[in-house]
Design a protein around this motif. Sequence first.
Motif, PDB file in Angstrom:
ATOM      1  N   TYR A  31     -69.508  -3.014 103.995  1.00  0.00           N
ATOM      2  CA  TYR A  31     -69.682  -1.649 103.478  1.00  0.00           C
ATOM      3  C   TYR A  31     -70.879  -1.536 102.525  1.00  0.00           C
ATOM      4  O   TYR A  31     -71.710  -0.632 102.660  1.00  0.00           O
ATOM      5  N   LYS A  47     -75.542   7.706  92.570  1.00  0.00           N
ATOM      6  CA  LYS A  47     -74.455   7.228  91.691  1.00  0.00           C
ATOM      7  C   LYS A  47     -74.931   7.144  90.235  1.00  0.00           C
ATOM      8  O   LYS A  47     -74.187   7.483  89.309  1.00  0.00           O
ATOM      9  N   ALA A  66     -60.536   6.857  95.379  1.00  0.00           N
ATOM     10  CA  ALA A  66     -61.272   6.460  96.598  1.00  0.00           C
ATOM     11  C   ALA A  66     -62.464   5.605  96.179  1.00  0.00           C
ATOM     12  O   ALA A  66     -63.571   5.737  96.701  1.00  0.00           O
ATOM     13  N   ASP A  90     -57.741   3.209  95.328  1.00  0.00           N
ATOM     14  CA  ASP A  90     -58.123   3.580  96.693  1.00  0.00           C
ATOM     15  C   ASP A  90     -56.856   3.467  97.536  1.00  0.00           C
ATOM     16  O   ASP A  90     -55.935   2.746  97.181  1.00  0.00           O
ATOM     17  N   ASP A 116     -52.744   6.967  97.095  1.00  0.00           N
ATOM     18  CA  ASP A 116     -53.219   8.097  97.890  1.00  0.00           C
ATOM     19  C   ASP A 116     -53.579   9.227  96.929  1.00  0.00           C
ATOM     20  O   ASP A 116     -52.749   9.641  96.108  1.00  0.00           O
ATOM     21  N   ALA A 117     -54.801   9.731  97.064  1.00  0.00           N
ATOM     22  CA  ALA A 117     -55.265  10.803  96.164  1.00  0.00           C
ATOM     23  C   ALA A 117     -54.390  12.047  96.257  1.00  0.00           C
ATOM     24  O   ALA A 117     -54.382  12.865  95.342  1.00  0.00           O
ATOM     25  N   ALA A 133     -66.086   9.615  94.817  1.00  0.00           N
ATOM     26  CA  ALA A 133     -67.412   9.539  95.446  1.00  0.00           C
ATOM     27  C   ALA A 133     -67.257   9.210  96.925  1.00  0.00           C
ATOM     28  O   ALA A 133     -66.682   8.168  97.284  1.00  0.00           O
ATOM     29  N   PHE A 134     -67.732  10.096  97.770  1.00  0.00           N
ATOM     30  CA  PHE A 134     -67.734   9.907  99.221  1.00  0.00           C
ATOM     31  C   PHE A 134     -66.323   9.642  99.767  1.00  0.00           C
ATOM     32  O   PHE A 134     -66.167   8.943 100.764  1.00  0.00           O
TER      33      PHE A 134
END
Length: 243
Positions: A31, A47, A66, A90, A116-117, A133-134
Amino acid sequence: MSSTHFGFQTVDESEKAQRVRGVFDSVASRYDVMNDVMSMGLHRAWKAYTIAVSGVREGHRVLDIAAGTGDLTRAFAKHAGTTGCVVHTDINEAMLRVGRDRMLDEGLVLPTSICDAETLPFAANSFDLVSVAFGLRNMTHKERALGEMCRVLRPGGKLLVLEFSKVAQPLQKAYDWYSFKVLPRLGQWIAGDAESYRYLAESIRMHPGQQELKTMMKDAGFGHVDVHNLTGGVVALHVGIKC
Ligand SMILES: C[S@@+](CC[C@H](N)C(=O)[O-])C[C@H]1O[C@@H](n2cnc3c(N)ncnc32)[C@H](O)[C@@H]1O
């Protein structure tokens, strides 16, 4: 049963989280290098700008949602210092593991949590700052997640949403060519996975644009929302204040 989108595909809502998990399980180990290559290093500037706008300082309580491999988390931790607290979260264990290992390599030990958001396991009014972010683009119920981010912030606290957005018209053609022709090839060469990077390009097109996201944040309870376009709108930073 309700449906939603996974890139350009229509899928059942109950399927989306699993499909997103598959994407990040597949790319976790590559990633960071892919981020550098596909953005030509620009993600670092986006960022850094986010950190500058955050105003995080010694003693602040920060929740990074996340957070994946933890670029923002690590930077926040440096600003919050030993009296502050930065939580690295995350939904995906593989991404969190890569991030946690990077932090340990730098001598940083931070609370890390799989969550989990859309259902945050934190009390109301717990944080000075929340960031994502993203990540929002990948969530099934974005309104629910934004509501949760508002709930856990203290009154006057700040939400930072850094996300791909709608590019300015003159960039559109080149951006589409890069997204659909180049990105999947880079994904194949570097991460051995073209499909996940095709999903990335498609999910960006399906994500709400600058004004729509601003309205969603206001509806979620943010009294004031500012939008900062970066790199011609390739990315936007939305700053919401809970007031
Ligand atoms: C593109 S990565 C971003 C990682 C990091 N924030 C960064 O900027 O490099 C998106 C992350 O969102 C996470 N994610 C997707 N859906 C989520 C959810 N419902 N709750 C929490 N995290 C989620 C994924 O697991 C993934 O790690």
